[in-house]
Scaffold this active site. Structure first.
Site, PDB file in Angstrom:
ATOM      1  N   GLY A 213       0.829  -1.189   0.000  1.00 54.48           N
ATOM      2  CA  GLY A 213       0.000   0.000   0.000  1.00 54.48           C
ATOM      3  C   GLY A 213       0.873   1.252   0.000  1.00 54.48           C
ATOM      4  O   GLY A 213       2.024   1.213   0.423  1.00 54.48           O
ATOM      5  N   SER A 214       0.342   2.363  -0.479  1.00 56.86           N
ATOM      6  CA  SER A 214       1.059   3.637  -0.382  1.00 56.86           C
ATOM      7  C   SER A 214       0.889   4.188   1.031  1.00 56.86           C
ATOM      8  O   SER A 214       0.103   3.676   1.822  1.00 56.86           O
ATOM      9  CB  SER A 214       0.516   4.631  -1.406  1.00 56.86           C
ATOM     10  OG  SER A 214       0.828   4.183  -2.706  1.00 56.86           O
ATOM     11  N   GLY A 215       1.652   5.238   1.344  1.00 57.59           N
ATOM     12  CA  GLY A 215       1.553   5.842   2.670  1.00 57.59           C
ATOM     13  C   GLY A 215       2.729   5.498   3.568  1.00 57.59           C
ATOM     14  O   GLY A 215       2.771   5.927   4.725  1.00 57.59           O
ATOM     15  N   HIS A 216       3.698   4.698   3.049  1.00 56.45           N
ATOM     16  CA  HIS A 216       4.868   4.301   3.845  1.00 56.45           C
ATOM     17  C   HIS A 216       6.149   4.950   3.338  1.00 56.45           C
ATOM     18  O   HIS A 216       7.237   4.488   3.633  1.00 56.45           O
ATOM     19  CB  HIS A 216       5.051   2.783   3.798  1.00 56.45           C
ATOM     20  CG  HIS A 216       3.826   2.014   4.141  1.00 56.45           C
ATOM     21  ND1 HIS A 216       3.188   2.160   5.344  1.00 56.45           N
ATOM     22  CD2 HIS A 216       3.108   1.092   3.446  1.00 56.45           C
ATOM     23  CE1 HIS A 216       2.126   1.360   5.372  1.00 56.45           C
ATOM     24  NE2 HIS A 216       2.054   0.717   4.232  1.00 56.45           N
TER      25      HIS A 216
ATOM     26  N   LYS B 266       5.742  -8.163   2.138  1.00 58.50           N
ATOM     27  CA  LYS B 266       5.443  -7.996   3.553  1.00 58.50           C
ATOM     28  C   LYS B 266       4.247  -8.887   3.901  1.00 58.50           C
ATOM     29  O   LYS B 266       3.279  -8.974   3.151  1.00 58.50           O
ATOM     30  CB  LYS B 266       5.112  -6.532   3.863  1.00 58.50           C
ATOM     31  CG  LYS B 266       6.276  -5.596   3.523  1.00 58.50           C
ATOM     32  CD  LYS B 266       6.122  -4.216   4.129  1.00 58.50           C
ATOM     33  CE  LYS B 266       4.892  -3.451   3.674  1.00 58.50           C
ATOM     34  NZ  LYS B 266       4.797  -3.308   2.201  1.00 58.50           N
TER      35      LYS B 266
ATOM     36  N   HIS C 174      -0.195   0.438   9.405  1.00 63.14           N
ATOM     37  CA  HIS C 174      -1.390   0.884   8.687  1.00 63.14           C
ATOM     38  C   HIS C 174      -2.363   1.617   9.592  1.00 63.14           C
ATOM     39  O   HIS C 174      -3.551   1.634   9.342  1.00 63.14           O
ATOM     40  CB  HIS C 174      -2.107  -0.308   8.053  1.00 63.14           C
ATOM     41  CG  HIS C 174      -1.242  -1.036   7.083  1.00 63.14           C
ATOM     42  ND1 HIS C 174      -0.533  -2.148   7.419  1.00 63.14           N
ATOM     43  CD2 HIS C 174      -0.955  -0.781   5.792  1.00 63.14           C
ATOM     44  CE1 HIS C 174       0.162  -2.567   6.363  1.00 63.14           C
ATOM     45  NE2 HIS C 174      -0.076  -1.750   5.373  1.00 63.14           N
TER      46      HIS C 174
ATOM     47  N   ASP D 209      -1.319  -8.520   0.629  1.00 63.69           N
ATOM     48  CA  ASP D 209      -0.062  -8.504  -0.142  1.00 63.69           C
ATOM     49  C   ASP D 209       0.340  -9.916  -0.546  1.00 63.69           C
ATOM     50  O   ASP D 209       0.751 -10.160  -1.680  1.00 63.69           O
ATOM     51  CB  ASP D 209       1.055  -7.857   0.685  1.00 63.69           C
ATOM     52  CG  ASP D 209       0.792  -6.386   0.946  1.00 63.69           C
ATOM     53  OD1 ASP D 209       1.436  -5.541   0.319  1.00 63.69           O
ATOM     54  OD2 ASP D 209      -0.092  -6.079   1.768  1.00 63.69           O
TER      55      ASP D 209
END
Ligand SMILES: Nc1ncnc2c1ncn2[C@@H]1O[C@H](COP(=O)(O)OP(=O)(O)O)[C@@H](O)[C@H]1O
Ligand SMILES: [Mg+2]
Lengths: 357, 211
Positions: free
Chosen positions: A54-57, A105, A219, A110
């Site tokens: 996911g994006s945001g990391h 991960k 998350h 995922d």
């Protein structure tokens, strides 16, 4: 919600456009399906290392694309796993013929999406393997849960295996090294605040002024327990001791059998840390915590490690695997050996990590 | 009613698009209690794409139609439910093959293929608090109904009743798979979002068979 956003549906796309504009020497971005890939890919004769999530990391994973680290990264929506078409198209774009290693991960989404991608790549004749990163000691067992989550160790594994691929390791050698480095790494995270996913518009959970959440993932999900906020020293000592004292951890992972064209089960057990271990220490900001506070944490971590007979031989300090604007931090310790240290020290040239060049 | 027609399958998928859109906030709300508040958004995003593509395959055989749905979900949903529901429709499509209508026995074969696919991919056991807890009882009821001589509609009524019961029975369970498993005992007392979407999808099939 106060964020630098134009329109919520464009958040991931505009971030990728910015990355492409900022780092043309290191990387390029493909849209629909979305993936970030090395500007000079495919690199002749080299195994391709691909990750994603996911994006945001950020800077993980897109910021780690470049010489000595990742060949491609597949960004999903914020905190949602990417889809197999992204991974499959990325694999085709960066495969030189030496094969593709997916570093995944351990989150159900995922894992399942990368498994589907591996099957598609295999169907195209691309040699492929999936290695899981599952290092979060806040998850105690694998029998009654989906197993330990992939957190801080991911950054270290991407660096180490990326360097090995650059040095000419085969797909199987890269896979063995990735599995070993993952088994050597253990992490724990904590939050001082929650974070706000743009599409949700409000914080994922509420934390009182004098509370902290221990054992969080990346998350914005609630963690192991909520506790009264204490000092940096107390928090650091508590988390470091959970990592150092963590016992053997056993779980079953699925790896790909290229000859059979099917998945098989593999049981893995991580040995606990021992006195005399030499480690890489990684103190990571969840996004909102300043580097100054990370150094305060590192100061205590160094002391606790020494007191327990563990020698920090390398360190990494800063925001590398973040959770949007969450305040908080994570600690990762990875046992090292000559092979791991050699590839840790090797040159890397990516937007997010750069040395030796 | 003797057979399930291609038109009914297409109608099932259209109804699923509508039902998941109507239940988007409800599913997301269930997922915010024990997950990451995206299940409704994920399913709605995927089935909107299905709605766009449905007209292009509506005159193909059932296998092709279902495989298109599978591929579309796999490439647009993400999360755990994307590959799981993608596999459901892909494997269902493979079992349906080039058929343009399905007898009651063939309906069992198609849905069994679909459910087996989800189980092989996700490896959840009964009682793990996942979509399997709606799908497995539904399959058992469907098969029992057809074996006892019921037609597709009658057996599907049993299957949907079993799915609904299975969905409700997830409430007292502690999750052992997926994100919800990280909550441990705190996952008890909440209905599983995936079991709920599975019930809604099967119920849409029943509605299509009635029309
Ligand atoms: N291993 C599994 N097998 C079957 N279903 C699963 C599994 N893991 C999770 N699920 C289902 O997926 C649902 C969550 O889907 P979704 O929210 O879309 O994905 P994510 O959990 O990645 O955010 C859960 O409610 C559960 O029913
Ligand atoms: Mg979810």
């Amino acid at each position: 919600m106060k964020k630098l956003i134009n329109a919520i549906p464009d958040v991931v796309k505009e971030q990728l456009e910015g990355m492409a504009a900022a780092h043309p020497d290191e990387l390029k971005v493909h849209f629909e399906p979305n993936y970030v890939y090395r500007a000079d890919a495919p690199v002749a004769g080299k195994v391709a290392i691909i990750s994603g999530g996911g994006s945001g990391h950020e800077p993980m994973h897109g910021g780690f694309v470049g010489m000595g680290m990742l060949d491609a990264a597949c960004p999903g929506e914020v905190f949602t796993s990417p889809t197999p078409d992204q991974m499959y198209e990325a694999a085709k774009a960066v495969n030189s013929g030496a094969g593709v290693l997916f570093l995944v991960k351990n989150y159900t989404g995922d894992v399942l999406n990368f498994e589907t991608a591996a099957e598609l790549a295999h169907g195209d004749g691309i040699p492929v393997q999936n290695i899981l990163i599952d290092d979060d000691v806040a998850v105690k067992d694998s029998l009654y849960t989906a197993g330990r989550r992939g957190v801080g160790t991911t950054v270290l594994v991407e660096k180490i295996v990326g360097a090995a691929a650059e040095a000419g390791y085969s797909l199987d050698q890269c896979s063995d090294l990735a599995r070993k480095a993952n088994q050597y790494g253990r992490s724990m995270g904590m939050a001082l605040t929650s974070c706000t996913v743009p599409a949700a518009g409000k914080p994922t959970f509420e934390l009182g002024e004098n509370e902290m959440e221990i054992g969080i993932g990346i998350h914005g999900e609630p963690g192991q327990k909520r506790m009264p906020l204490t000092s940096a020293d107390e928090i650091t000592e508590m988390m470091a001791m959970e990592i150092i004292n963590d016992g053997a951890y056993t779980r079953v992972v699925r790896e790909w059998d290229r000859d059979a064209g099917d998945w098989y089960d593999k049981s893995l057990t991580d040995a606990p840390f021992q006195k005399g271990d030499k480690v890489i220490a990684f103190v990571n900001s969840m996004g909102g915590t300043p580097v100054s506070e990370l150094y305060a944490v590192y100061r205590k971590l160094d002391e606790v490690c020494k007191a327990n007979g563990i020698e920090i031989v390398r360190n990494l300090i800063g925001p590398y695997i973040t959770s949007l604007e969450m305040a908080g931090m994570s600690i990762t310790l990875m046992k090292t050996d000559d092979e791991i240290l050699k590839f840790w020290d090797a040159p890397v040239k990516t937007p997010g990590l750069r040395w030796g060049v | 009613m003797t057979v399930v027609t291609r038109e009914q399958i297409v109608h099932w998928l259209e109804l699923t698009v509508t039902v998941l859109n109507e239940n988007k906030d409800y599913l997301t709300q269930l997922d915010s209690a024990i997950g990451d508040a995206d299940h409704g958004t994920n399913m709605d995003r995927g089935f909107r794409k299905v709605a766009e593509k449905l007209p292009t395959v509506a005159d193909k055989d059932i296998g092709n139609i279902l495989k298109m749905v599978g591929m579309t979900l796999i490439s647009s949903v993400g999360g755990a439910s994307g590959p799981l529901y993608g596999t459901f429709f892909q494997r269902g499509g493979m079992a349906a093959d080039a058929r343009e209508e399905l007898s009651a026995d063939e309906l069992v074969t198609v849905l069994q293929g679909a459910v087996d696919g989800v189980q092989a991919r996700g490896r959840a056991q009964p009682g793990d608090k996942t979509m399997m807890d709606a799908l497995l009882p539904a399959m058992a009821a469907l098969r029992a109904g057809v074996t006892a001589g019921k037609d597709s509609l009658g057996a599907m009524e049993d299957a949907v009743a079993a799915a609904e019961q299975g969905m409700k029975d997830t409430i007292p369970l502690q999750a052992r798979k997926g994100r919800a498993s990280y909550l441990g005992e705190r996952s008890i007392g909440h209905q599983d979002p995936g079991a709920t979407s599975s019930y809604l999808i099967l119920n849409a099939l029943l509605t299509a068979l009635k029309e």
